[in-house]
Write a protein that holds these residues in place. Structure first.
Motif, PDB file in Angstrom:
ATOM      1  N   TYR A 107       0.846  -1.191   0.000  1.00  0.00           N
ATOM      2  CA  TYR A 107       0.000   0.000   0.000  1.00  0.00           C
ATOM      3  C   TYR A 107       0.887   1.249   0.000  1.00  0.00           C
ATOM      4  O   TYR A 107       2.106   1.164   0.211  1.00  0.00           O
ATOM      5  CB  TYR A 107      -0.897  -0.016   1.244  1.00  0.00           C
ATOM      6  CG  TYR A 107      -0.144  -0.273   2.522  1.00  0.00           C
ATOM      7  CD1 TYR A 107       0.448   0.781   3.232  1.00  0.00           C
ATOM      8  CD2 TYR A 107       0.036  -1.572   3.006  1.00  0.00           C
ATOM      9  CE1 TYR A 107       1.174   0.545   4.383  1.00  0.00           C
ATOM     10  CE2 TYR A 107       0.767  -1.817   4.158  1.00  0.00           C
ATOM     11  CZ  TYR A 107       1.332  -0.755   4.840  1.00  0.00           C
ATOM     12  OH  TYR A 107       2.065  -0.983   5.975  1.00  0.00           O
ATOM     13  N   LEU A 108       0.294   2.411  -0.201  1.00  0.00           N
ATOM     14  CA  LEU A 108       1.046   3.646  -0.150  1.00  0.00           C
ATOM     15  C   LEU A 108       1.579   3.853   1.271  1.00  0.00           C
ATOM     16  O   LEU A 108       0.807   3.870   2.221  1.00  0.00           O
ATOM     17  CB  LEU A 108       0.163   4.833  -0.553  1.00  0.00           C
ATOM     18  CG  LEU A 108       0.854   6.190  -0.659  1.00  0.00           C
ATOM     19  CD1 LEU A 108       1.923   6.171  -1.747  1.00  0.00           C
ATOM     20  CD2 LEU A 108      -0.177   7.282  -0.942  1.00  0.00           C
ATOM     21  N   ASP A 141      -1.044  -5.903  -2.514  1.00  0.00           N
ATOM     22  CA  ASP A 141      -2.247  -5.298  -1.954  1.00  0.00           C
ATOM     23  C   ASP A 141      -3.440  -5.555  -2.869  1.00  0.00           C
ATOM     24  O   ASP A 141      -3.315  -5.525  -4.092  1.00  0.00           O
ATOM     25  CB  ASP A 141      -2.039  -3.784  -1.788  1.00  0.00           C
ATOM     26  CG  ASP A 141      -2.983  -3.176  -0.783  1.00  0.00           C
ATOM     27  OD1 ASP A 141      -4.171  -3.021  -1.115  1.00  0.00           O
ATOM     28  OD2 ASP A 141      -2.548  -2.864   0.338  1.00  0.00           O
ATOM     29  N   ASP A 177      -6.071  -3.648  -3.067  1.00  0.00           N
ATOM     30  CA  ASP A 177      -6.645  -2.372  -3.478  1.00  0.00           C
ATOM     31  C   ASP A 177      -6.154  -1.996  -4.874  1.00  0.00           C
ATOM     32  O   ASP A 177      -4.945  -1.882  -5.108  1.00  0.00           O
ATOM     33  CB  ASP A 177      -6.263  -1.289  -2.474  1.00  0.00           C
ATOM     34  CG  ASP A 177      -6.951   0.040  -2.736  1.00  0.00           C
ATOM     35  OD1 ASP A 177      -7.620   0.177  -3.784  1.00  0.00           O
ATOM     36  OD2 ASP A 177      -6.816   0.941  -1.889  1.00  0.00           O
ATOM     37  N   ALA A 178      -7.092  -1.797  -5.784  1.00  0.00           N
ATOM     38  CA  ALA A 178      -6.729  -1.446  -7.159  1.00  0.00           C
ATOM     39  C   ALA A 178      -6.019  -0.099  -7.227  1.00  0.00           C
ATOM     40  O   ALA A 178      -5.327   0.204  -8.215  1.00  0.00           O
ATOM     41  CB  ALA A 178      -7.983  -1.419  -8.035  1.00  0.00           C
ATOM     42  N   GLU A 179      -6.186   0.727  -6.195  1.00  0.00           N
ATOM     43  CA  GLU A 179      -5.558   2.041  -6.171  1.00  0.00           C
ATOM     44  C   GLU A 179      -4.151   2.010  -5.556  1.00  0.00           C
ATOM     45  O   GLU A 179      -3.491   3.048  -5.458  1.00  0.00           O
ATOM     46  CB  GLU A 179      -6.430   3.019  -5.375  1.00  0.00           C
ATOM     47  CG  GLU A 179      -7.823   3.220  -5.942  1.00  0.00           C
ATOM     48  CD  GLU A 179      -7.783   3.788  -7.354  1.00  0.00           C
ATOM     49  OE1 GLU A 179      -6.984   4.712  -7.596  1.00  0.00           O
ATOM     50  OE2 GLU A 179      -8.542   3.294  -8.211  1.00  0.00           O
ATOM     51  N   ALA A 180      -3.707   0.840  -5.120  1.00  0.00           N
ATOM     52  CA  ALA A 180      -2.373   0.723  -4.526  1.00  0.00           C
ATOM     53  C   ALA A 180      -1.306   1.023  -5.575  1.00  0.00           C
ATOM     54  O   ALA A 180      -1.533   0.850  -6.783  1.00  0.00           O
ATOM     55  CB  ALA A 180      -2.170  -0.684  -3.972  1.00  0.00           C
ATOM     56  N   PRO A 181      -0.130   1.478  -5.149  1.00  0.00           N
ATOM     57  CA  PRO A 181       0.960   1.739  -6.105  1.00  0.00           C
ATOM     58  C   PRO A 181       1.305   0.483  -6.905  1.00  0.00           C
ATOM     59  O   PRO A 181       0.998  -0.647  -6.494  1.00  0.00           O
ATOM     60  CB  PRO A 181       2.123   2.155  -5.196  1.00  0.00           C
ATOM     61  CG  PRO A 181       1.482   2.658  -3.948  1.00  0.00           C
ATOM     62  CD  PRO A 181       0.247   1.815  -3.768  1.00  0.00           C
ATOM     63  N   ASP A 182       1.955   0.689  -8.040  1.00  0.00           N
ATOM     64  CA  ASP A 182       2.351  -0.437  -8.881  1.00  0.00           C
ATOM     65  C   ASP A 182       3.156  -1.442  -8.062  1.00  0.00           C
ATOM     66  O   ASP A 182       4.160  -1.080  -7.429  1.00  0.00           O
ATOM     67  CB  ASP A 182       3.185   0.060 -10.064  1.00  0.00           C
ATOM     68  CG  ASP A 182       3.572  -1.066 -10.992  1.00  0.00           C
ATOM     69  OD1 ASP A 182       2.746  -1.473 -11.817  1.00  0.00           O
ATOM     70  OD2 ASP A 182       4.712  -1.568 -10.849  1.00  0.00           O
TER      71      ASP A 182
END
Length: 229
Positions: free
Chosen positions: A155-156, A184, A186-191
């Motif tokens: 995650y970020l 992670d 979460d689709a919004e997690a960093p690459d």
């Protein structure tokens, strides 16, 4: 580096809570059992435990990986509490005082009596999370002189958490066999690939394994090979 055949006990440490310690531990158990190794696991303290949903708990997942069932709950996770809070707080709500010496003693007894070739001791929460009124998860590998597998998230902000945890282990002169970065959901997690490479670039001589979601066999085998090296 420790060998699972002559020093078979490992501590599964987390850089944060709910980032995949049990997921990585279970994958490692399945990979080891596939090679014919006898395995055992112990998570001495577990909070947020719902008896009616025991199979979904960390203890239940470890039991499933070991090929065991509900009857063995006490042998894998003897101190279970309902509230999804830090263990000492959850225990207080049930009239129990958790003390680190007693937890370490339970772990030492388990290590001594288990005949398994690979033993995984899992903490609760992150490495510096309080596991008792007077101790953190870090006290377990330190007091029991166990090498660790460190599990970090993706995650970020996870890179800072995992590198901080790694520095804490190094500061205590505790060996780290490998670092597993758990992907992670979460689709919004960093690459994910970039996150793993960034961790690897700062991890020094600690091998870094990319624990992707989906087929766990490739990375679990890679992690097991590092443990057995």
């Amino acid at each position: 580096m420790a060998s699972a055949l002559n020093a078979p006990a490992l501590f599964v440490a987390g850089a944060h809570t709910d980032i995949g310690k049990t997921h990585v531990a279970c994958a490692l158990i399945r990979a080891a059992r596939a090679r014919g190794l006898a395995c055992d696991a112990f998570k001495p303290v577990l909070s947020g435990f719902e008896p009616a949903r025991w199979a979904e708990s960390d203890a239940g997942r470890l039991l499933d990986a070991l090929g065991l069932g509900e009857a063995e709950l006490d042998s894998v996770s003897p101190l279970r509490f309902t509230a999804p809070l830090a263990p000492p707080i959850a225990a207080r709500r049930e009239g129990v005082r958790l003390e680190i010496a007693a937890i370490v003693e339970r772990c030492a007894e388990w290590l001594e009596r288990s005949p398994a070739e690979l033993k995984l001791l899992e903490g609760a929460g992150g490495l510096m999370s309080p596991i008792a009124e007077d101790g953190t998860a870090l006290d377990l590998p330190e007091d029991l002189a166990l090498p660790s597998i460190l599990v970090g998230g993706a995650y970020l902000g996870a890179v800072s958490h995992v590198l901080t945890a790694l520095e804490v282990l190094r500061a205590r002169r505790l060996p780290v066999l490998a670092l597993a970065v758990s992907e992670d959901a979460d689709a919004e997690a960093p690459d994910f690939a970039e996150t793993v490479e960034l961790v690897r670039s700062f991890a020094g001589d600690v091998p870094v394994v990319s624990a992707r979601r989906g087929d766990e066999r490739p990375w679990a085998e890679a992690l097991l090979s590092l443990v057995l090296a």
